[in-house]
Design a protein around this motif. Sequence first.
Motif, mmCIF file in Angstrom:
data_model
loop_
_atom_site.group_PDB
_atom_site.id
_atom_site.type_symbol
_atom_site.label_atom_id
_atom_site.label_comp_id
_atom_site.label_asym_id
_atom_site.label_seq_id
_atom_site.Cartn_x
_atom_site.Cartn_y
_atom_site.Cartn_z
ATOM 1 N N TYR A 1 0.809 -1.187 0.000
ATOM 2 C CA TYR A 1 0.000 0.000 0.000
ATOM 3 C C TYR A 1 0.863 1.266 0.000
ATOM 4 O O TYR A 1 1.928 1.285 0.568
ATOM 5 C CB TYR A 1 -0.901 0.019 1.238
ATOM 6 C CG TYR A 1 -0.188 -0.403 2.511
ATOM 7 C CD1 TYR A 1 0.540 0.520 3.275
ATOM 8 C CD2 TYR A 1 -0.231 -1.738 2.944
ATOM 9 C CE1 TYR A 1 1.200 0.132 4.441
ATOM 10 C CE2 TYR A 1 0.443 -2.114 4.107
ATOM 11 C CZ TYR A 1 1.147 -1.199 4.850
ATOM 12 O OH TYR A 1 1.818 -1.591 5.986
ATOM 13 N N SER B 75 -6.290 -0.263 1.659
ATOM 14 C CA SER B 75 -5.686 -1.386 2.383
ATOM 15 C C SER B 75 -4.820 -0.840 3.526
ATOM 16 O O SER B 75 -3.617 -0.754 3.398
ATOM 17 C CB SER B 75 -4.840 -2.231 1.439
ATOM 18 O OG SER B 75 -4.244 -3.287 2.146
ATOM 19 N N CYS B 76 -5.454 -0.443 4.588
ATOM 20 C CA CYS B 76 -6.854 -0.641 4.944
ATOM 21 C C CYS B 76 -7.586 0.698 5.021
ATOM 22 O O CYS B 76 -6.967 1.731 5.195
ATOM 23 C CB CYS B 76 -6.963 -1.260 6.328
ATOM 24 S SG CYS B 76 -6.151 -2.838 6.545
ATOM 25 N N VAL C 253 -10.400 -3.102 1.608
ATOM 26 C CA VAL C 253 -9.884 -3.821 2.769
ATOM 27 C C VAL C 253 -10.197 -2.958 3.986
ATOM 28 O O VAL C 253 -9.878 -1.768 4.003
ATOM 29 C CB VAL C 253 -8.361 -4.054 2.681
ATOM 30 C CG1 VAL C 253 -7.890 -4.866 3.889
ATOM 31 C CG2 VAL C 253 -7.978 -4.744 1.386
ATOM 32 N N GLY D 181 -9.803 -2.250 8.091
ATOM 33 C CA GLY D 181 -8.960 -2.525 9.256
ATOM 34 C C GLY D 181 -9.541 -1.841 10.472
ATOM 35 O O GLY D 181 -10.447 -1.003 10.363
ATOM 36 N N TYR E 233 -12.454 -7.213 2.011
ATOM 37 C CA TYR E 233 -11.473 -8.005 2.752
ATOM 38 C C TYR E 233 -11.335 -7.407 4.143
ATOM 39 O O TYR E 233 -11.685 -6.264 4.381
ATOM 40 C CB TYR E 233 -10.081 -7.925 2.131
ATOM 41 C CG TYR E 233 -9.968 -8.084 0.646
ATOM 42 C CD1 TYR E 233 -9.438 -9.253 0.106
ATOM 43 C CD2 TYR E 233 -10.329 -7.049 -0.216
ATOM 44 C CE1 TYR E 233 -9.291 -9.404 -1.267
ATOM 45 C CE2 TYR E 233 -10.198 -7.186 -1.579
ATOM 46 C CZ TYR E 233 -9.670 -8.363 -2.106
ATOM 47 O OH TYR E 233 -9.523 -8.493 -3.469
ATOM 48 N N GLY F 221 -8.176 -6.591 6.817
ATOM 49 C CA GLY F 221 -6.732 -6.556 7.018
ATOM 50 C C GLY F 221 -6.450 -6.690 8.495
ATOM 51 O O GLY F 221 -7.298 -6.343 9.323
ATOM 52 N N GLN G 73 -6.445 -9.658 3.680
ATOM 53 C CA GLN G 73 -5.184 -9.030 3.266
ATOM 54 C C GLN G 73 -4.408 -8.809 4.562
ATOM 55 O O GLN G 73 -4.557 -7.784 5.215
ATOM 56 C CB GLN G 73 -5.426 -7.707 2.542
ATOM 57 C CG GLN G 73 -6.066 -7.817 1.168
ATOM 58 C CD GLN G 73 -5.115 -8.338 0.104
ATOM 59 O OE1 GLN G 73 -3.901 -8.396 0.304
ATOM 60 N NE2 GLN G 73 -5.678 -8.725 -1.031
ATOM 61 N N GLY H 283 -1.303 -8.313 7.314
ATOM 62 C CA GLY H 283 -0.282 -7.280 7.405
ATOM 63 C C GLY H 283 1.115 -7.774 7.074
ATOM 64 O O GLY H 283 1.361 -8.976 6.962
ATOM 65 N N CYS I 4 0.455 -8.844 2.785
ATOM 66 C CA CYS I 4 1.279 -7.733 2.318
ATOM 67 C C CYS I 4 2.736 -7.974 2.703
ATOM 68 O O CYS I 4 3.016 -8.568 3.746
ATOM 69 C CB CYS I 4 0.773 -6.429 2.930
ATOM 70 S SG CYS I 4 1.686 -4.989 2.350
#
Lengths: 359, 346
Positions: free
Chosen positions: B7, B77-78, B107, B109, B174, B176, B194, B196, B230
Motif C-alpha cells: 500500500y 488497504s486498509c 480492505v 482494518g 477483505y 486486514g 489481506q 499485514g 502484504c
Amino acid sequence: MKFGLGPFPAVSAQDDADGYRTLLEHAALAEEEGFDSVWVDEGNQFGGGSPFVLAAAIATRTRAARIAVRPVVGLTHPFYTAEDGAALDNIANGRLIFAPRELPPPGPLTAYGVAPDEARERFWEALEVVGRAWAPDAFAHTGRFWTIPAGLPEHTHAVEFTKVSVTPKPAQPTVPTWVGAADDAGALRAAAHGLTVLGEASDHIDALAQRFAAHRAALGEAAARFATLRPAIRDMVIAETSDEAWRIATPALEQTLPTGVGTGAGSVRERAAGRAVVGDVDTVIAELESYGAIGVNYVVCRLALPGLAAADVHRSLLLLGRGVAPHFRMFNLAPAVRARTLEEVGNPMIGYLSVQDPS
Amino acid sequence: MKFGAGYWSMAGTRLRPRHHALLYDEMIRDAQAAERLGYSDYWLVEHHFWYDGHINAELTALGALAAATDTIGIGTSCLLMPLHDPLRAAEMAATVDRLSGGRLRLVFGLGYRDEEYDAFGISRKARAPRLERSIELLDALWGTDGPIDVANKHFTYTGIEARPRPLQQRPLMYLGGFVPKTVERAAKYGIGLQLGPVISADQGRELVARYHEAAAEFGTDVSGVEIGICRDFWVAPTTVEARRVARPRLFHYYGETVALGWKLFRDPDGELIYLDRPDLLRAYASAGVDAAIVGDPDTVGEEIMKLRDAGFTYVQLRFRFDSQPAELIHGAMELFASDVMPAFAD
C-alpha cells in the motif's frame, strides 16, 4: 464577471452508468471554453454521492479551472470534511473552492435525524473546525457538538495528546470558502467569519441583492473593498432561440424551482423569473446584466439540470462559453465590434454548433 | 497468483520531505505504471494526524485514480472503518466504484492508535463492533432496493438508500490485520483477507488454516475468496543492491514511523514499546525489517513461493517506503513484473 460550470449533482441519475463519463467530459470542455471553475454538489434533491470523490476525478481531467465542492457539513465529524478537502486541494494542485451550504437538504437531515435549527448550529461549529484544521497550527476545540481531542480516559496512550494537527495541509495557504447562506442571518454570520456569501439557485434576485448588501454592510467598508466576490448559482439553459431554450428547460425547472409561499404561483416561467436564466444568447446576456447590476460578479451556471440530454447541456455550455461569457469577460471589447459581429454573421455560435453538436 | 502494488501512504517523511501535491501526482503515475506492468491492483492506506502528512482520505484519492486509470483494481488497504461514518464511506465508495467502472476493492482494518480515536471522539474500545456494524450496513445498503432504517448502539440512520449504488453489486471486500480474531471475523462475513506485512510465512499458514476452520464453523462459503498478505518489498538485479536500497529505508520506516509515530509495537502485556525501552524498540523494528522480502529476482521468487505454499493466493507488494525516488520504485516494479511475475501466472 466570472463563470463557473455546475454544480453537477454527484449523482446525475440513479445508476446512470454514463452520467459520470459525460460529466467528466463536460468538466474538461468547460476549462477549454474558458470557464473559471467546475462545481460538484452533494445531497441535493436529485441524489447523493460524494462530491470529494467526483471532484478528485475532475482534478485529473483539468489543469487550470478551480474545482468547487459543496459537501454537506456538520452532520458528521468535521475532520472527515477537512481531510478530504485537504487531500483534494493537493490532488488538484491548489485549485479547491470550498462552498458548502449552510442548511443541508432534507434527505441528509432525515437520514441523520437532525433538525434544521440544530443543523445550522452544527454547520457553523464544523466550519470553524475545518478552518482550524486547514490552518498551519495544531489546535484543540471545545464546542457544543465536538470536543477535539476528546480526552477519553480509555485512550491511555494519548494522554499527552492535547492538540491536533490535521495533515497534510491544503496546498493553498487559505482555501477559498464560500457559504451558501440560508437567509440574511446566514450572510451576516458569514461576514462575521470573513467568508464570501454564495447565492443559491433557489434565491430570487431581489433576495440576492438584499443578502449581498447585508453582507457588505456587515463586513465594513475596508473589508468590503477586498472581499469583492459576489457569486451566485443560477439554473441556466441556452439555445439558439428562446422558445427552444424554454422547451428544454421547462420540465427540468419544474423540479428545481422552489415551491411554496413567496416563490410565485402559476407557470414555470413565472416562478423562474428572477431565479433561472433561460433563453437565446442575447436574452441571457441581458438577464445576466441585471445580475451584474445588483453586484453579482461570478455566476455559477447549473446547466446539467435533471433530465436534460447531454447534447442539450453541451450546447448550453458552448453558447455560454463562446456567446455569453465573452460579453462579460472582455469588458473593453468595443461595442461597435461586438455589434458588427452579431449583425454581419448573426450568432456565430450557431454556425459552430451545426458542425460540432454531437446530437 | 495475483500481485498488487501497495500500500502507498503518500507521506513526506523526515528522510524525504516532499510537497504533497507532488506526492499525489506521483501516486497517479505509480498507479498508471502498475496498470501498465500488469499488477492486479493498486492500494492506498490510512492513518491520521502524523507529521509526514500520511494519507487519511483514501476514497477521495481513489476518485482521482478512478479517472486516471482504466483497468487496474484500486483499493483501500486498509480503510480504518471504525473511524468513519459508514453511510458517508458507503457513498464515497460507491462513487469510486461507478467512476472506475467497478474496480473498487475495500480492505477494512480496525486501526489502533489512541490519538486517532481520540481526535474523532470515538472510543477505541468500540472499534470491533463499529467495524462489524459497518460491514453489515454496507451489505444491507447495497443488497436492498428500498430505503432502510438502521438503529444500533453505534449508528442510527433513517430512510437511507444507496445513492449512488456501486457498479459491482458489492465491491470486493477483505479484512486486514495480524491476529486470529481478524481471520475469524473475515470468515464470519465470508470476505477475503489481506494480512499485514510483518507476519511470517509460518504464522500466515496458521492464520489461513484458522480462517478456513472458522469459515466451516460459521458455515460461510469462502471458496474463490482472495487470501492475501502484504510484504514490504524490494527487488534489484543483485541481492546486495536490493539490500543497500531497501534496508536502511525500512529501518527508518519501522523505527521512526511505525514504532514512534503509529505506536504499533506492543509487548506481550500490551504495553507500548517506546523510547524508554530502546533495546526492545530496536529489536521490534529489526523484526519488521527482516520480514521484508528483499533480494534479486530468484531470491524474492523463492520467498513468494513460501507464501503461496502457506495458502496465500495474493501478495500485496509494498514498493514504496516513502523515501525512494519514483524512478527507483518504477525500476523495481518493472523488474518484478518482467522477471518474477510470469513464473506465478495461474
